[in-house]
Design a protein around this motif. Structure first.
Motif, PDB file in Angstrom:
ATOM      1  N   GLN A 327       0.835  -1.187   0.000  1.00  9.98           N
ATOM      2  CA  GLN A 327       0.000   0.000   0.000  1.00  9.98           C
ATOM      3  C   GLN A 327       0.880   1.252   0.000  1.00  9.98           C
ATOM      4  O   GLN A 327       2.029   1.212   0.449  1.00  9.98           O
ATOM      5  CB  GLN A 327      -0.911  -0.002   1.236  1.00  9.98           C
ATOM      6  CG  GLN A 327      -1.793  -1.249   1.345  1.00  9.98           C
ATOM      7  CD  GLN A 327      -2.691  -1.439   0.141  1.00  9.98           C
ATOM      8  OE1 GLN A 327      -3.190  -0.465  -0.429  1.00  9.98           O
ATOM      9  NE2 GLN A 327      -2.883  -2.685  -0.270  1.00  9.98           N
ATOM     10  N   PRO A 328       0.384   2.368  -0.504  1.00  8.68           N
ATOM     11  CA  PRO A 328       1.187   3.598  -0.528  1.00  8.68           C
ATOM     12  C   PRO A 328       1.695   3.949   0.865  1.00  8.68           C
ATOM     13  O   PRO A 328       0.950   3.937   1.844  1.00  8.68           O
ATOM     14  CB  PRO A 328       0.208   4.647  -1.053  1.00  8.68           C
ATOM     15  CG  PRO A 328      -0.784   3.854  -1.868  1.00  8.68           C
ATOM     16  CD  PRO A 328      -0.916   2.541  -1.154  1.00  8.68           C
ATOM     17  N   GLY A 329       2.979   4.224   0.934  1.00  7.58           N
ATOM     18  CA  GLY A 329       3.585   4.581   2.208  1.00  7.58           C
ATOM     19  C   GLY A 329       3.958   3.392   3.060  1.00  7.58           C
ATOM     20  O   GLY A 329       4.562   3.554   4.120  1.00  7.58           O
ATOM     21  N   HIS A 330       3.610   2.180   2.622  1.00  3.82           N
ATOM     22  CA  HIS A 330       3.937   0.988   3.407  1.00  3.82           C
ATOM     23  C   HIS A 330       4.185  -0.158   2.444  1.00  3.82           C
ATOM     24  O   HIS A 330       3.328  -0.986   2.169  1.00  3.82           O
ATOM     25  CB  HIS A 330       2.795   0.640   4.367  1.00  3.82           C
ATOM     26  CG  HIS A 330       3.113  -0.543   5.261  1.00  3.82           C
ATOM     27  ND1 HIS A 330       4.072  -0.499   6.243  1.00  3.82           N
ATOM     28  CD2 HIS A 330       2.588  -1.802   5.289  1.00  3.82           C
ATOM     29  CE1 HIS A 330       4.129  -1.672   6.858  1.00  3.82           C
ATOM     30  NE2 HIS A 330       3.238  -2.486   6.289  1.00  3.82           N
ATOM     31  N   LEU A 331       5.388  -0.200   1.862  1.00  2.00           N
ATOM     32  CA  LEU A 331       5.734  -1.185   0.856  1.00  2.00           C
ATOM     33  C   LEU A 331       6.515  -2.328   1.487  1.00  2.00           C
ATOM     34  O   LEU A 331       7.514  -2.092   2.174  1.00  2.00           O
ATOM     35  CB  LEU A 331       6.570  -0.521  -0.251  1.00  2.00           C
ATOM     36  CG  LEU A 331       5.919   0.668  -0.965  1.00  2.00           C
ATOM     37  CD1 LEU A 331       6.876   1.224  -1.996  1.00  2.00           C
ATOM     38  CD2 LEU A 331       4.610   0.261  -1.611  1.00  2.00           C
ATOM     39  N   ALA A 332       6.032  -3.552   1.255  1.00  2.00           N
ATOM     40  CA  ALA A 332       6.753  -4.725   1.747  1.00  2.00           C
ATOM     41  C   ALA A 332       7.998  -4.919   0.899  1.00  2.00           C
ATOM     42  O   ALA A 332       7.914  -5.079  -0.316  1.00  2.00           O
ATOM     43  CB  ALA A 332       5.866  -5.960   1.674  1.00  2.00           C
ATOM     44  N   GLN A 333       9.142  -4.877   1.530  1.00  2.00           N
ATOM     45  CA  GLN A 333      10.403  -4.992   0.811  1.00  2.00           C
ATOM     46  C   GLN A 333      10.836  -6.454   0.739  1.00  2.00           C
ATOM     47  O   GLN A 333      10.487  -7.280   1.599  1.00  2.00           O
ATOM     48  CB  GLN A 333      11.474  -4.152   1.509  1.00  2.00           C
ATOM     49  CG  GLN A 333      11.182  -2.666   1.526  1.00  2.00           C
ATOM     50  CD  GLN A 333      11.074  -2.085   0.119  1.00  2.00           C
ATOM     51  OE1 GLN A 333      11.842  -2.454  -0.771  1.00  2.00           O
ATOM     52  NE2 GLN A 333      10.109  -1.208  -0.077  1.00  2.00           N
ATOM     53  N   PRO A 334      11.616  -6.831  -0.281  1.00  2.00           N
ATOM     54  CA  PRO A 334      12.060  -8.222  -0.416  1.00  2.00           C
ATOM     55  C   PRO A 334      12.764  -8.763   0.826  1.00  2.00           C
ATOM     56  O   PRO A 334      12.581  -9.931   1.191  1.00  2.00           O
ATOM     57  CB  PRO A 334      13.000  -8.169  -1.620  1.00  2.00           C
ATOM     58  CG  PRO A 334      12.474  -7.040  -2.450  1.00  2.00           C
ATOM     59  CD  PRO A 334      12.006  -6.019  -1.452  1.00  2.00           C
ATOM     60  N   GLY A 335      13.580  -7.940   1.483  1.00  2.00           N
ATOM     61  CA  GLY A 335      14.261  -8.404   2.687  1.00  2.00           C
ATOM     62  C   GLY A 335      13.283  -8.766   3.790  1.00  2.00           C
ATOM     63  O   GLY A 335      13.477  -9.755   4.512  1.00  2.00           O
ATOM     64  N   GLN A 336      12.222  -7.948   3.936  1.00  2.00           N
ATOM     65  CA  GLN A 336      11.198  -8.258   4.929  1.00  2.00           C
ATOM     66  C   GLN A 336      10.469  -9.565   4.589  1.00  2.00           C
ATOM     67  O   GLN A 336      10.210 -10.397   5.467  1.00  2.00           O
ATOM     68  CB  GLN A 336      10.183  -7.123   4.993  1.00  2.00           C
ATOM     69  CG  GLN A 336      10.714  -5.826   5.588  1.00  2.00           C
ATOM     70  CD  GLN A 336       9.652  -4.739   5.553  1.00  2.00           C
ATOM     71  OE1 GLN A 336       9.162  -4.363   4.473  1.00  2.00           O
ATOM     72  NE2 GLN A 336       9.268  -4.252   6.724  1.00  2.00           N
TER      73      GLN A 336
END
Length: 478
Positions: A327-336
């Motif tokens: 979601q905008p402002g809260h992007l799940a990153q590959p490391g997470q």
């Protein structure tokens, strides 16, 4: 990747066909010679020695017939399809101290005119009787037989004495030492000059060990058949599960579906040539709600339905984690995502290890953000050359609790080609050698027009060689 716990077991190989065929020919030649001896030796049915010789020849012919069937099955190997297999006959193993055939075969004759009975010493031994005791009459003999088999013996003896039918059957006897033995009985009536039945002779053989061996072989063959059927069922389930989980698109796919910076995508699954079981390899590509593209490949250790279902769970979790955090402002990153997947595997009931690489591509900036967990790094091809992306730190999924996964950024350009793959893509090569062989395809990739053309190039180069493990390939072209 292959399982982290394995052992090399050499597959049982059938004997050379020519050797067994030679044994079959020798057996059939010997059977013909024994049959000739049987025909020549028996001249007088009233001669006890002649009857004994014929009985032994009959037994020998029967055993050679069994040996012929056994060798034929040995040559042809175990059955591979459904249906109840016919158990081969196993040669009888001698009991301790009973090395000769004669010691396992006894004879008897019952004179109907004088009520006398004559037993050989071997028959006393087979039936567990005291040699000093008198032989049992025909009326007394059934007392040694298992109650359930007494009607069979009575019927055979009656047919022999009244109708002149030869006796050829088996029944169980109960010895005085408490042991139960299986006995095969062959016999015929002896006619008097007026045509009436004067006596009955019989040859009895203890076939307990033979039947036990047959039963063991039959049970082992049934077990093999069940194992084969279970393996086939598991294979079908694993294939169905894999097809249901892996992306439904075949050929090429373009992400995102609209706007600039789209990726031209193509993928391929290559099955193992040496294993009938499906492994835990996967590839995936999906468009996130924010417009970014998520690319991943991975592999769980092992093969079979359990591993394939674990792969389905892991891939479903990866998609859900990526979408929930996109979601905008809260992007799940590959490391997470790698960290969450590690926690998931660590919490599963059945311990499992896996490797994966997860990439997030921003079509607006052409920035690729990626993380890996003990997996081969993506290969980047540009202007006719290729190189391996420097991998950020990341251990195998499920290897340790609370592991942290670093991530890296790579600026891509229009025309760049990204190749993601699992171990085993290049058969029988270590990871470094496989990487070098894949990078050597850079000039051919430069001439390819689509990602699908690049996948076809890899399959043409490495798909025909037998591979010990299945593999996945995902190509993305900017």
């Amino acid at each position: 990747m292959p399982s982290h716990v394995f052992a090399d077991h050499a597959a049982a190989q059938p004997p050379e066909r020519g050797t067994v065929d030679a044994l079959i020919s020798q057996t059939r030649r010997l059977r013909g010679e024994v049959d000739a001896v049987r025909r020549d030796a028996v001249t007088d049915r009233g001669d006890p020695a002649g009857r004994w010789q014929r009985a032994l020849c009959d037994l020998a012919v029967h055993q050679l017939n069994d040996l012929d069937d056994h060798l034929a099955q040995l040559r042809d190997g175990p059955p591979r399809t459904g249906g109840e297999p016919v158990a081969p006959v196993v040669p009888e193993s001698a009991e301790p101290g009973r090395g000769s055939l004669l010691s396992r075969v006894g004879s008897a004759e019952w004179n109907l005119l004088t009520d006398e009975a004559t037993w050989s010493g071997e028959l006393y031994d087979i039936l567990g009787r005291d040699p000093a005791a008198p032989p049992l009459s025909l009326d007394e003999f059934p007392s040694l037989v298992h109650p359930d088999d007494q009607p069979l013996l009575t019927s055979m003896v009656t047919d022999c004495l009244i109708d002149g039918k030869a006796i050829d059957g088996e029944f169980r006897i109960l010895r005085s030492d408490g042991r139960e033995r299986q006995v095969h009985m062959m016999g015929e009536p002896v006619l008097a000059a007026d045509g009436s039945t004067a006596s009955m002779w019989a040859v009895l053989r203890d076939v307990s060990e033979l039947r036990r061996s047959q039963r063991v072989v039959r049970e082992s063959r049934d077990s093999l058949q069940r194992h084969h059927d279970i393996a086939q069922t598991e294979h079908r389930l694993a294939v169905a599960l894999q097809e249901a989980v892996l992306p439904p698109w075949r050929g090429s796919l373009r992400l995102p579906h609209g706007g600039p910076g789209r990726l031209d995508l193509a993928a391929q699954y290559l099955p193992s040539a040496t294993s009938a079981l499906i492994g835990g390899d996967w590839y995936d590509a999906m468009e996130l709600p924010c417009g970014d593209a998520l690319l991943s490949v991975g592999d769980l250790t092992g093969h079979g339905v359990a591993v394939t279902s674990g792969m389905a769970m892991l891939l479903g979790a990866l998609r859900g984690m990526a979408v929930a955090g996109a979601q905008p402002g809260h992007l799940a990153q590959p490391g997470q995502i790698m960290g969450w997947l590690n926690q998931l595997l660590d919490a599963t009931v059945q311990p499992a290890l896996g490797s994966a690489v997860c990439c997030r591509f921003d079509p607006a900036t052409h920035v690729l953000t990626w993380a890996q967990a003990g997996h081969p790094a993506p290969l980047l091809f540009r202007d006719g050359t290729g190189r391996t992306l420097t991998p950020p730190h990341g251990v195998l999924l499920g290897a340790t609790s609370g592991a942290k996964y670093e991530q890296a950024d790579e600026q891509l350009r229009p025309g760049d080609l990204l190749l993601l793959h699992t171990d085993g893509l290049v058969p029988r090569r270590d990871r470094d050698t496989a990487t070098g062989l894949l990078l050597s395809l850079a000039p051919r990739f430069a001439k390819a027009r689509t990602a699908q053309d690049c996948v076809r190039t890899v399959v043409e180069e490495f798909g025909a060689a037998p591979r010990e493990d299945d593999a996945c390939l995902l190509v993305a072209r900017v």
